[in-house]
Design an enzyme around this catalytic site. Structure first.
Site, mmCIF file in Angstrom:
data_model
loop_
_atom_site.group_PDB
_atom_site.id
_atom_site.type_symbol
_atom_site.label_atom_id
_atom_site.label_comp_id
_atom_site.label_asym_id
_atom_site.label_seq_id
_atom_site.Cartn_x
_atom_site.Cartn_y
_atom_site.Cartn_z
ATOM 1 N N ALA A 209 1.464 0.576 -3.703
ATOM 2 C CA ALA A 209 1.574 2.041 -3.837
ATOM 3 C C ALA A 209 0.667 2.774 -2.829
ATOM 4 C CB ALA A 209 1.184 2.442 -5.270
ATOM 5 N N GLY A 212 4.009 2.907 1.663
ATOM 6 C CA GLY A 212 4.263 2.947 3.118
ATOM 7 C C GLY A 212 4.720 1.594 3.651
ATOM 8 N N ASP A 228 2.055 -3.110 -8.123
ATOM 9 C CA ASP A 228 0.921 -2.171 -8.134
ATOM 10 C C ASP A 228 0.911 -1.473 -9.497
ATOM 11 O OD1 ASP A 228 -0.938 0.057 -7.539
ATOM 12 O OD2 ASP A 228 -0.612 -0.503 -5.442
ATOM 13 N N ASP A 265 -2.448 -5.094 0.895
ATOM 14 C CA ASP A 265 -3.280 -4.006 1.451
ATOM 15 C C ASP A 265 -3.985 -3.337 0.272
ATOM 16 O OD1 ASP A 265 -4.240 -2.050 3.249
ATOM 17 O OD2 ASP A 265 -2.510 -0.753 2.899
ATOM 18 N N LYS A 295 -11.097 -5.606 3.558
ATOM 19 C CA LYS A 295 -12.029 -4.478 3.506
ATOM 20 C C LYS A 295 -13.409 -4.973 3.931
ATOM 21 C CE LYS A 295 -11.994 -0.234 2.252
ATOM 22 N NZ LYS A 295 -11.090 0.616 3.012
HETATM 23 C C1 LIG Z 1 -4.604 1.324 0.243
HETATM 24 S S1 LIG Z 1 -3.513 1.379 -1.093
HETATM 25 C C2 LIG Z 1 -2.103 0.574 -0.450
HETATM 26 C C3 LIG Z 1 -1.309 1.410 0.474
HETATM 27 C C4 LIG Z 1 0.041 0.818 0.793
HETATM 28 N N1 LIG Z 1 -0.066 -0.357 1.638
HETATM 29 C C5 LIG Z 1 0.955 1.814 1.478
HETATM 30 O O1 LIG Z 1 1.417 1.514 2.581
HETATM 31 O O2 LIG Z 1 1.249 2.889 0.923
HETATM 32 C C6 LIG Z 1 -4.189 0.199 -2.195
HETATM 33 C C7 LIG Z 1 -3.372 -0.035 -3.455
HETATM 34 O O3 LIG Z 1 -3.803 -1.267 -4.011
HETATM 35 C C8 LIG Z 1 -3.629 -1.177 -5.413
HETATM 36 N N2 LIG Z 1 -4.399 -2.262 -6.057
HETATM 37 C C9 LIG Z 1 -5.750 -2.439 -6.090
HETATM 38 N N3 LIG Z 1 -6.042 -3.535 -6.794
HETATM 39 C C10 LIG Z 1 -4.861 -4.085 -7.201
HETATM 40 C C11 LIG Z 1 -4.507 -5.233 -7.966
HETATM 41 N N4 LIG Z 1 -5.434 -6.024 -8.465
HETATM 42 N N5 LIG Z 1 -3.200 -5.490 -8.180
HETATM 43 C C12 LIG Z 1 -2.243 -4.667 -7.681
HETATM 44 N N6 LIG Z 1 -2.529 -3.568 -6.958
HETATM 45 C C13 LIG Z 1 -3.809 -3.279 -6.732
HETATM 46 C C14 LIG Z 1 -4.100 0.220 -5.740
HETATM 47 O O4 LIG Z 1 -3.540 0.656 -6.973
HETATM 48 C C15 LIG Z 1 -3.571 1.011 -4.534
HETATM 49 O O5 LIG Z 1 -2.329 1.616 -4.854
#
Ligand SMILES: C[S@@+](CC[C@H](N)C(=O)[O-])C[C@H]1O[C@@H](n2cnc3c(N)ncnc32)[C@H](O)[C@@H]1O
Length: 338
Positions: A209, A212, A228, A265, A295
């Site tokens: 989420a 993108g 997500d 990501d 990160k």
């Molecule tokens: C930087 S955003 C990703 C953006 C995405 N690549 C895009 O293009 O829109 C990071 C996402 O990782 C999700 N996230 C973090 N930890 C997670 C987990 N353990 N399992 C699934 N999603 C996770 C967050 O909810 C967030 O929506």
């Protein structure tokens, strides 16, 4: 001895320099634009340096321009004449070659011309020297850097300078209705790592989420499973090739060997990200590709990168580790499942 100008993402030049110092004993480095651009004197000839750089490309070095000549900036038309003469003298290297001109100016440089004006003048010199001025896909580059005191020029191939964008600053057009800026990271990874999406059909996107990356994969014709706990952008739900699991990635299980591409990501602690990715590897086919952002949360990015790579090597071959222009406090890994 050879001279170079290197560029890294803002605030990452010190790590680029640390990587380079480890490889090239006895080199001298000084900053040109603090945190971003630096000058190097390496006690090896140009080809030896390039062989070492291509053997394993440094993570934080975005752009590497050779310095064939430099002069103290006069701040008038003599600077342009000097650049024009340098291009004319390189005629034999450039004749018949599609050649791009990259001009960068340091903030506060006394060089009197804009990048666009300099490029226009040098393009005319190129044409008269038998080279083909080319912006889109050049083979050779003339790289000009106007610093606070010195003007530098270097000529080399695009492959040797590591990017066909001035300073490695890759610019993509923002699209109408684009879901997130994060999409640029995957677009840049596609170009940088030479990914061919026709090689893949079934992708798993964890931390998807707002969507993108998922949108790019869907546009490229892949079936995508997006995981997500947060909501995906509603515009994606029209795709019948999309499966959404509104869950934490640690809670999902798949039939073994389902996916040939994993993208991740998550902006999460690097070691927790590794754990999640490794737990999901049984769901990947042998030889599956993975694009993963790491990160850099800690003060020691080089150590974090070494630790993450050592961990992921349990199940993956690490093809590339690179800080892309669109990576902020992170780098991107390109992996293949063993
Ligand atoms: C930087 S955003 C990703 C953006 C995405 N690549 C895009 O293009 O829109 C990071 C996402 O990782 C999700 N996230 C973090 N930890 C997670 C987990 N353990 N399992 C699934 N999603 C996770 C967050 O909810 C967030 O929506």
């Amino acid at each position: 001895m050879s001279h170079w100008i290197g560029t890294a993402n803002r605030n990452y030049a010190s790590y680029a320099m640390e990587e380079l110092r480890k490889r090239f004993q006895g080199m001298n480095i000084s900053q040109l634009a603090p945190g971003e651009t630096f000058k190097m004197e390496i006690p090896l000839d140009r080809q030896e340096v390039l062989t070492e750089i291509h053997r394993s490309e440094p993570v934080f070095l975005r752009y590497l321009q050779p310095v064939d000549g430099s002069r103290t900036i006069s701040g008038d038309a003599d600077d342009l004449d000097w650049l024009s003469d340098a291009v004319r003298l390189s005629r034999s290297k450039l004749e018949g070659q599609r050649t791009g001109i990259h001009v960068r100016r340091a903030e506060g440089s006394p060089f009197a011309y804009s990048a666009a004006d300099t490029k226009a003048v040098l393009d005319a010199v190129l044409a008269e020297s038998g080279a083909e001025p080319e912006v889109r896909s050049p083979d050779m580059l003339v790289a000009v850097y106007a610093g606070r005191e010195q003007l530098y020029i270097g000529i080399g191939s695009v492959a040797d300078m590591l990017s066909d964008w001035p300073g490695g600053a890759v610019r993509f057009q923002r699209e109408e209705g684009q879901i997130s800026r994060a999409k640029f990271k995957l677009l840049e990874a596609e170009r940088e790592f030479g990914l061919n999406y026709a090689d893949f059909s079934e992708a798993l996107d964890i931390g998807a989420a707002p969507g993108g990356w998922t949108s790019l994969l869907l546009e490229r014709g892949l079936r995508v499973t997006a995981v997500d706990p947060a909501e995906l952008h509603p515009s994606l739900l029209q795709y019948r090739t999309l499966t959404v699991l509104k869950k934490n990635a640690s809670e999902v299980k798949f039939v073994p060997e389902t996916f040939d591409l994993l993208v991740c990501d998550m902006s999460w602690s690097p070691m927790q990200m590794c754990r999640l990715v490794l737990d999901l590897t049984p769901s990947l086919k042998a030889g599956a590709a993975a694009i993963v952002t790491v990160k850099l949360m800690h003060r020691k990015p080089l150590q974090t990168i070494r630790d993450v790579i050592a961990k992921l090597e349990e199940s993956f071959t690490v093809n590339r580790a690179k800080q892309l222009f669109h990576n902020r406090e992170e780098i991107t890994l390109y992996l293949t499942k063993k």
